[in-house]
Design an enzyme around this catalytic site. Structure first.
Site, PDB file in Angstrom:
ATOM      1  CG  HIS A 226     -18.879 -11.290  10.637  1.00  0.00           C
ATOM      2  ND1 HIS A 226     -17.709 -11.180   9.978  1.00  0.00           N
ATOM      3  CD2 HIS A 226     -19.963 -11.361   9.587  1.00  0.00           C
ATOM      4  CE1 HIS A 226     -17.924 -11.122   8.646  1.00  0.00           C
ATOM      5  NE2 HIS A 226     -19.310 -10.884   8.666  1.00  0.00           N
ATOM      6  CG  ASP A 275     -14.965 -11.107  11.950  1.00  0.00           C
ATOM      7  OD1 ASP A 275     -15.577 -11.846  12.282  1.00  0.00           O
ATOM      8  OD2 ASP A 275     -15.275 -10.497  10.901  1.00  0.00           O
ATOM      9  CB  SER A 382     -18.526 -12.134   5.597  1.00  0.00           C
ATOM     10  OG  SER A 382     -18.824 -10.889   5.698  1.00  0.00           O
TER      11      SER A 382
END
Length: 431
Positions: A226, A275, A382
């Site tokens: 992402h 992801d 992330s």
């Protein structure tokens, strides 16, 4: 409507009771009209990320194996060239003893009265089956097999080589001295696999911090898919290793341009399923990152690694201190969290958000006035690592993916489950 010979063959074999493995590209979910339907198996039957297909109303199943794995239940690793420790978990294809003799098939009728053979009820667990590959089912000193010598069956150790002692996941850990909202300020030597990924600004000069990443080998960094929803070309990305401060250069840092950016082909930008992404570092030689106290690869887990519920693990990153913070952290931070049971990693506990089998949950279980600072990942973390101690090496269990807020009591963070993607990682790292 799909009406192919491959599909019909699969259907016929399922109905006839055949149990075998197929390469991933050979299996189709849709069957011609009038044939029996089939779908996912009711229980886990295939190892190493294999997909199980079962005919409706039948117990027979087909294991669709990732590349590099074969066998009835994808239990054989065709890429394993050495064994670790005593070789109890070795699942490679070496089949020669130290004397040069060929091993006997574990399913041979000649071994029926032997303690270890491929017809035991726990044969798959022990690595035994319809093959003659070296195994260590009895916790011996190394892998072995049965061979024929002078018309007798004897046990002989195998000549399969020992793996070199791994340096992945080793570090010089420094106890954090300063607390911060959401975690603890730390030094890069405590998390030498941490990477910082930067992207060129689209409408102005310079670059901006994009995401965290994880060094898994000299030339490869694992991260979250992402992070690249804006589809940056590889030449607009830069990876920095060995940096304690997000934008302040470090004395021992190493910087790389990116050769390739590989995003999982089934990444769902709505649910964040799959992801995961890989960055190949650019270098003029086969070696990219140079190992040091500040730069070192993390260990990837074994496919069957399952740590106990509530095992304490660590996350790291340069993300925000809390969701309302306007800026990312200037210094690398670490957090201490525990692995949640799968029963607590469901939509019910995450405000009805989609949670798939490709995800795992971890969170800070401390609470109350004594521990007001709940450790958790936040925006900017992330793509970074969730690592746990395993066999005296820090091992990668998850990739920081998503969450509901930051540092909320009793709400875990959600991570990409790395054990589900070992085949994908291996396939995409091949030259």
């Amino acid at each position: 409507m799909v009406n192919t010979m491959k599909t019909k063959l699969l259907c016929v074999l399922l109905l006839c009771g055949a149990v075998f493995s197929l390469p991933r590209q050979e299996t189709y979910r849709q069957l011609a009209r009038g044939s029996r339907a089939y779908g996912g198996c009711s229980e886990l039957r295939c190892f190493n990320g294999g997909t199980c297909w079962q005919a409706a109303s039948f117990s027979d199943f087909v294991c669709q194996c990732p590349k590099g794995y074969t066998g009835k239940q994808c239990e054989v690793d065709t890429h394993a060239t050495c064994y670790k420790d005593q070789g109890v978990t070795y699942r490679g294809t070496w089949s020669t003893s130290e004397s040069g003799a060929q091993c006997i098939n574990w399913n041979s009728n000649l071994l029926t009265r032997r303690t270890y053979n491929g017809r035991r009820s726990d044969a798959i667990t022990l690595g035994l089956g319809n093959h003659n590959y070296c195994r260590n089912p009895d916790n011996n000193s190394k892998p072995w097999c049965y061979v024929i010598k002078a018309s007798k069956f004897i046990l002989e150790f195998c000549s399969v080589p020992v793996c070199s002692k791994a340096t992945c996941g080793l570090r010089k850990y420094k106890e954090p001295q300063l607390h911060s909202t959401g975690g603890l300020f730390t030094d890069i030597t405590s998390h030498p696999w941490q990477a910082a990924i930067f992207a060129q600004n689209r409408r102005s000069s310079g670059e901006r911090f994009l995401c965290g990443g994880i060094l898994i080998s000299s030339c490869w960094v694992l991260t979250a898919a992402h992070c690249f929803q804006e589809r940056y070309p590889p030449q607009h990305l830069r990876v920095v290793l060995g940096r304690t401060y997000r934008v302040k250069p470090g004395k021992e840092e190493q910087t790389f341009e990116v050769e390739k950016c590989i995003i999982h082909e089934e990444f769902d930008d709505d649910t964040y399923n799959n992801d995961i992404a890989l960055l190949q570092l650019k270098s003029g030689s086969p070696q990219c990152a140079q190992e040091s106290d500040s730069v070192r690869a993390i260990c990837l887990p074994e496919a069957n690694l399952q740590l106990p519920d509530w095992t304490e693990c660590e996350l790291s990153g340069y993300g925000k201190h809390k969701s309302s913070s306007p800026f990312y952290s200037e210094q690398l931070k670490e957090g201490h969290v525990r692995l949640y049971p799968s029963s607590r990693c469901t939509s019910k506990f995450l405000f009805n958000k989609t949670v798939t089998n490709n995800m795992l949950c971890a969170g800070d279980t401390r609470s109350g006035e004594i521990y007001p600072n709940v450790h958790d990942a936040c925006q900017g973390d992330s793509g970074g690592p969730l690592v746990c101690m395993n066999d005296n090496h820090m091992t990668l269990l998850g990739i920081i993916s998503w969450g509901v807020g930051c540092g909320e009591k009793d709400i875990p963070g959600v991570y990409t489950k790395v054990t589900n993607y070992l085949g994908w990682i291996r396939d995409n790292m091949r030259p």
